[in-house]
Design an enzyme around this catalytic site. Sequence first.
Site, PDB file in Angstrom:
ATOM      1  N   ASP A  66       0.871  -1.191   0.000  1.00 27.51           N
ATOM      2  CA  ASP A  66       0.000   0.000   0.000  1.00 27.51           C
ATOM      3  C   ASP A  66       0.900   1.231   0.000  1.00 27.51           C
ATOM      4  O   ASP A  66       1.844   1.299   0.790  1.00 27.51           O
ATOM      5  CB  ASP A  66      -0.901   0.002   1.259  1.00 27.51           C
ATOM      6  CG  ASP A  66      -2.081   0.959   1.145  1.00 27.51           C
ATOM      7  OD1 ASP A  66      -1.892   2.105   0.678  1.00 27.51           O
ATOM      8  OD2 ASP A  66      -3.202   0.563   1.525  1.00 27.51           O
ATOM      9  N   HIS A 139      -9.857   1.740  -6.890  1.00 27.22           N
ATOM     10  CA  HIS A 139     -11.060   1.294  -7.590  1.00 27.22           C
ATOM     11  C   HIS A 139     -11.244   1.935  -8.944  1.00 27.22           C
ATOM     12  O   HIS A 139     -12.299   1.786  -9.566  1.00 27.22           O
ATOM     13  CB  HIS A 139     -12.298   1.523  -6.709  1.00 27.22           C
ATOM     14  CG  HIS A 139     -12.426   0.507  -5.615  1.00 27.22           C
ATOM     15  ND1 HIS A 139     -13.385   0.575  -4.638  1.00 27.22           N
ATOM     16  CD2 HIS A 139     -11.708  -0.609  -5.354  1.00 27.22           C
ATOM     17  CE1 HIS A 139     -13.250  -0.462  -3.818  1.00 27.22           C
ATOM     18  NE2 HIS A 139     -12.238  -1.172  -4.229  1.00 27.22           N
TER      19      HIS A 139
HETATM   20  N1  SAH Z   1      -8.033  -3.836   2.978  1.00 30.44           N
HETATM   21  C1  SAH Z   1      -8.344  -2.641   3.745  1.00 30.44           C
HETATM   22  C2  SAH Z   1      -8.992  -1.544   2.929  1.00 30.44           C
HETATM   23  C3  SAH Z   1      -8.170  -1.047   1.772  1.00 30.44           C
HETATM   24  S1  SAH Z   1      -8.707   0.536   1.205  1.00 30.44           S
HETATM   25  C4  SAH Z   1      -9.224  -3.010   4.950  1.00 30.44           C
HETATM   26  O1  SAH Z   1      -9.369  -4.192   5.268  1.00 30.44           O
HETATM   27  O2  SAH Z   1      -9.733  -2.113   5.603  1.00 30.44           O
HETATM   28  C5  SAH Z   1      -7.741   0.707  -0.230  1.00 30.44           C
HETATM   29  C6  SAH Z   1      -6.270   0.959  -0.002  1.00 30.44           C
HETATM   30  O3  SAH Z   1      -5.625   0.819  -1.261  1.00 30.44           O
HETATM   31  C7  SAH Z   1      -5.907   2.376   0.499  1.00 30.44           C
HETATM   32  O4  SAH Z   1      -5.206   2.296   1.709  1.00 30.44           O
HETATM   33  C8  SAH Z   1      -5.027   2.954  -0.629  1.00 30.44           C
HETATM   34  O5  SAH Z   1      -3.926   3.718  -0.151  1.00 30.44           O
HETATM   35  C9  SAH Z   1      -4.547   1.715  -1.333  1.00 30.44           C
HETATM   36  N2  SAH Z   1      -4.225   1.922  -2.743  1.00 30.44           N
HETATM   37  C10 SAH Z   1      -4.996   2.510  -3.695  1.00 30.44           C
HETATM   38  N3  SAH Z   1      -4.387   2.495  -4.887  1.00 30.44           N
HETATM   39  C11 SAH Z   1      -3.197   1.857  -4.701  1.00 30.44           C
HETATM   40  C12 SAH Z   1      -2.109   1.523  -5.561  1.00 30.44           C
HETATM   41  N4  SAH Z   1      -2.142   1.826  -6.859  1.00 30.44           N
HETATM   42  N5  SAH Z   1      -1.037   0.901  -5.037  1.00 30.44           N
HETATM   43  C13 SAH Z   1      -1.003   0.598  -3.695  1.00 30.44           C
HETATM   44  N6  SAH Z   1      -2.012   0.862  -2.848  1.00 30.44           N
HETATM   45  C14 SAH Z   1      -3.090   1.499  -3.330  1.00 30.44           C
HETATM   46 MG    MG Z   2     -12.419  -2.938  -0.393  1.00 32.88          MG
END
Ligand code: SAH
Ligand code: MG
Length: 205
Positions: A66, A139
Site C-alpha cells: 500500500d 477502484h
Molecule cells: N483492505 C483494507 C482496505 C483497503 S482501502 C481493509 O481491510 O480495511 C484501499 C487501499 O488501497 C488504500 O489504503 C489505498 O492507499 C490503497 N491503494 C490505492 N491504490 C493503490 C495503488 N495503486 N497501489 C497501492 N495501494 C493502493
Molecule cells: Mg475494499
Amino acid sequence: MSIELPIDIDQIKGFLAEDEGEALFNFAQQSAQLGPVLEVGSYCGKSTVYLGEACKGSPNVVYAVDHHRGSEEHQLGEEYHDPDLYDSSVELMDSFKAFRSTMRAAGLEDTVVPIVASSALASKGWNTPLGMVFIDGGHSEEAAQTDYRSWVSHIKPGGILAIHDIFPNPADGGQAPYNIWKLAKASGLFEELPMVNTLGLFRRK
Ligand code: SAH
Ligand code: MG
C-alpha cells in the site's frame, strides 16, 4: 465470530465485513502451506490482521502492499476521507502510522512485511511465487487492471485469488473490481469459488 484474533478488530478502521475477514483467514491458512500471501490495499491493517493471524506460526509471511496515500475516495473532500489520516504538512493521506500500530498491537511484526509503494512499483521485478493474492486497492479501472496484471500471474497452482468489492449490479458499487473478477473467470486459469459477501474467490488450477 469463530476466529480468535489478538486484538478487537472493530477498533481498527477499515472496509471489510466480518464474514469477508473470516474467509480471508480460512483461505490464507490453507494457502500459507503453499507460499506467501500478498495483499494490495492494507489501509489501517484490518484485512492484514486476518491474513497475518492465519500465517502466524507458518513458514510464510504476508506482503502488505500500500502506498498509504489513500484511494480516490479517501482524498480530502471525498466521501471516505478521514481527517485523522491526513498529513497536512505534505497535504497527503498517510495511513502508514495507523497500519504500523495495528501490526504492533496484533503482534504481527514478525509475520507481515509492509511494502510502502504503489502496486505497480512493488511488482517491478517481483519473482516470488505466491500462495494467495488479495486485491483491495484502488477502484479506478486503471488501478484494478494494473493490480490484476501485476500479481495474478504469480499465484501458484492451488493458490487463491481474492478480489474485494465485487458488485455485479452497477447500482450497488463501482465496476472496476467486478471487471477484473470477470477477467479472472474468463481466463480459464481458475476454478471459481463461492462468493462471500462482496469477496470474489478463485483457486488457481
Ligand atoms: N483492505 C483494507 C482496505 C483497503 S482501502 C481493509 O481491510 O480495511 C484501499 C487501499 O488501497 C488504500 O489504503 C489505498 O492507499 C490503497 N491503494 C490505492 N491504490 C493503490 C495503488 N495503486 N497501489 C497501492 N495501494 C493502493
Ligand atoms: Mg475494499
